[in-house]
Design a protein around this motif. Structure first.
Motif, short mmCIF file in Angstrom:
data_model
loop_
_atom_site.label_atom_id
_atom_site.label_comp_id
_atom_site.label_asym_id
_atom_site.label_seq_id
_atom_site.Cartn_x
_atom_site.Cartn_y
_atom_site.Cartn_z
N TYR A 113 3.66 -7.54 2.93
CA TYR A 113 3.28 -6.32 3.09
C TYR A 113 4.89 -5.24 2.31
O TYR A 113 4.61 -4.50 1.82
CB TYR A 113 3.47 -5.65 4.41
CG TYR A 113 2.11 -6.36 4.99
CD1 TYR A 113 1.02 -6.66 4.52
CD2 TYR A 113 2.15 -6.63 6.43
CE1 TYR A 113 -0.29 -7.10 5.02
CE2 TYR A 113 0.88 -7.47 7.02
CZ TYR A 113 -0.20 -7.45 6.22
OH TYR A 113 -1.13 -8.05 7.01
N SER A 114 5.84 -5.94 2.67
CA SER A 114 7.26 -5.28 2.33
C SER A 114 6.87 -5.07 0.62
O SER A 114 7.36 -4.19 0.16
CB SER A 114 8.26 -5.93 2.61
OG SER A 114 9.58 -5.34 2.26
N LEU A 115 6.55 -6.27 -0.01
CA LEU A 115 6.75 -6.32 -1.47
C LEU A 115 5.62 -5.65 -2.02
O LEU A 115 5.50 -4.89 -2.94
CB LEU A 115 6.27 -7.99 -1.97
CG LEU A 115 7.66 -8.82 -1.79
CD1 LEU A 115 7.11 -10.25 -1.96
CD2 LEU A 115 8.59 -8.19 -2.90
N CYS A 116 4.26 -5.68 -1.47
CA CYS A 116 3.22 -4.87 -1.69
C CYS A 116 3.68 -3.39 -1.83
O CYS A 116 3.28 -2.75 -2.63
CB CYS A 116 2.19 -4.96 -0.76
SG CYS A 116 0.69 -4.29 -1.20
N GLY A 117 4.41 -2.93 -0.74
CA GLY A 117 4.55 -1.43 -0.77
C GLY A 117 5.71 -1.06 -1.86
O GLY A 117 5.61 -0.04 -2.29
N GLN A 118 6.42 -2.21 -2.11
CA GLN A 118 7.43 -1.92 -3.16
C GLN A 118 6.97 -1.78 -4.78
O GLN A 118 7.57 -1.18 -5.56
CB GLN A 118 8.73 -2.79 -3.39
CG GLN A 118 9.51 -2.60 -1.84
CD GLN A 118 10.43 -3.76 -1.71
OE1 GLN A 118 11.67 -3.68 -2.39
NE2 GLN A 118 10.27 -4.52 -1.10
N LEU A 119 5.90 -2.86 -4.86
CA LEU A 119 5.50 -2.99 -6.07
C LEU A 119 4.20 -2.49 -6.51
O LEU A 119 3.76 -2.40 -7.74
CB LEU A 119 5.31 -4.70 -6.12
CG LEU A 119 6.42 -5.39 -5.87
CD1 LEU A 119 6.00 -6.99 -5.97
CD2 LEU A 119 7.32 -5.13 -7.35
N ALA A 120 3.32 -1.92 -5.81
CA ALA A 120 2.24 -1.14 -5.90
C ALA A 120 2.51 0.21 -6.89
O ALA A 120 3.63 0.74 -6.54
CB ALA A 120 1.52 -0.78 -4.85
N GLU A 121 1.93 0.56 -7.77
CA GLU A 121 2.26 1.74 -8.52
C GLU A 121 1.82 2.91 -7.66
O GLU A 121 1.26 2.92 -6.63
CB GLU A 121 1.14 1.49 -9.83
CG GLU A 121 1.36 2.89 -10.60
CD GLU A 121 0.44 2.79 -11.81
OE1 GLU A 121 0.40 3.91 -12.52
OE2 GLU A 121 -0.55 1.89 -11.86
N GLU A 122 2.59 4.11 -7.91
CA GLU A 122 2.60 5.02 -7.05
C GLU A 122 1.14 5.63 -7.09
O GLU A 122 0.59 5.64 -8.09
CB GLU A 122 3.55 6.37 -7.43
CG GLU A 122 3.75 7.47 -6.69
CD GLU A 122 4.65 8.60 -7.21
OE1 GLU A 122 4.56 9.56 -6.48
OE2 GLU A 122 5.38 8.10 -8.16
#
Length: 405
Positions: free
Chosen positions: A330-339
């Motif tokens: 979840y942490s990676l998803c929040g950081q890596l997902a495009e704005e």
């Protein structure tokens, strides 16, 4: 004058003291409890209307298919127009479908439940994805945000324990229609309370209409995380069926609940420990693959547990890697997902879990019939192991500093 040393505060405590975090977390957990048992509630209602196990399974399955397909569509709509409107519209549709299924006359044919189950599944409000997306806005400190995600990943295990106890054991076991109706009311009330909170109302929307090819899955990093959650889903589906079969083979079917609780307990304790200590050193992609390896080994050992007591111990140990792994994902998803795509990205991870669990349960059923529970446990371990191996060559795209991929 001597100075008083400052004792570092636990990141978990800091997360829960962040404005809105504890309140939104509680509301989201209550809203998620009916979703955790939706498929089973429809299965029991189908049996209540005289449907065969095959038909009841189809009704339950169609609810799961609805959740897997509908969640990303709702996530995309939330990213575009905002959380309150989409959550309110989706929970209204889901609650009405559930109440309508509950209020059908007892003379109704069970197959009539199929469209209600599909609609209820497809319109389940993605409250969990909304909460995780909100953390990226209301918890600016990365270490505290990591702790918030760890707490959320841990306490969702309580939802998987309390949901079946309240809606299934206490209500639906005696009156499936009432269980479905109560779940609909709880879902509606908790989701509306979440949607009406200040933080979801202030969450900015992108206003961008995206096509299927323009969503978060165009990024290799999000596809890699999806592969991990699919593997986890297969593992969960296989493990739950294998646990049930192992208890029945041991002549103690009543132990299923305790074994599942042991599974959840290991995850809960480990996740809260991670939340208390905060993120460790090292790169997150290495932590991800390390936890995948621990999941693989832990679930592989379940295949050789010689008794239910040792199986329970093994489940605690195997579960200990789950919440920490979800925290990293979840942490990676929040950081890596495009704005502007975070909510949809989180919903895709949920869809991967749903789809994987369906495959895992089906595969485990065949293996249990052919070889016994040990083969099903081993299949779950192999599934998450394969996901880890598949993602390893792409681990560089999971580095937040190299997010463009």
């Amino acid at each position: 004058m001597s100075s008083v040393p400052v004792i570092p505060r636990s990141p978990a405590v800091a997360a829960l003291r962040s404005p809105g975090v504890a309140r939104l977390l509680v509301l989201s957990l209550v809203a998620r409890a009916p979703e955790a048992v939706l498929a089973l509630l429809f299965l029991l209602r189908a049996r209540d209307l005289g449907g065969s196990y095959a038909l009841a399974g189809a009704v339950s399955g169609i609810a799961g298919v609805g959740m897997a397909v509908g969640a990303p569509l709702l996530g995309r709509a939330i990213d575009r127009i905002g959380q309150p409107v989409v959550l309110a519209a989706s929970v209204l549709a889901a609650s009405v479908a559930m109440l309508a299924a509950a209020l059908l006359p007892d003379t109704t044919a069970a197959w009539v439940l199929l469209p209600f189950a599909l609609v209820a599944g497809a319109t389940q409000p993605p409250v969990a994805a909304c909460l995780r997306a909100l953390f990226g806005r209301i918890v600016p400190d990365p270490a505290v945000r990591h702790a918030a995600l760890a707490v959320e990943a841990s306490v969702q295990e309580i939802t998987f324990m309390v949901g079946p106890l309240v809606f299934i054991s206490l209500i639906a076991a005696h009156d499936p229609a009432l269980g479905l109706g109560v779940a609909a009311v709880v879902l509606f009330a908790a989701t509306m309370a979440f949607a009406a909170a200040r933080e979801p109302r202030e969450m900015p929307a992108s206003g961008v209409r995206r096509t299927a090819g323009d969503g978060p899955l165009r990024r290799a990093s999000i596809r890699a995380l999806l592969a991990i959650t699919v593997g986890l889903g297969v593992m969960f589906g296989a493990a739950e069926l294998a646990i049930t079969a192992a208890a029945e083979d041991a002549g103690n079917a009543g132990a299923v609940g305790l074994l599942l609780a042991a599974y959840c307990l290991g995850s809960l304790v480990a996740g809260l420990t991670v939340a208390h200590r905060g993120p460790g050193g090292g790169s997150p992609e290495r932590a991800l693959l390390r936890l995948v390896l621990l999941c693989t080994l832990g679930h592989g050992l379940l295949a050789v547990a010689p008794s239910l007591v040792l199986l329970a111990v093994g489940l605690v140990l195997a579960g200990a890697a789950i919440a920490p792994l979800f925290t990293v994902v979840y942490s990676l998803c929040g950081q890596l997902a495009e704005e502007g795509t975070a909510t949809e990205a989180f919903t895709w991870l949920g869809s991967g879990l749903y789809a994987g669990a369906a495959v895992g349960a089906g595969l485990a059923g065949l293996l249990v019939n052919a070889s016994g529970p040990a083969a099903a446990f081993a299949a779950g371990a192999v599934a998450i192991g394969i996901a880890g191996v598949a993602v390893t060559p792409f681990r560089r795209v999971l580095r937040p500093a190299a997010a463009p991929d």
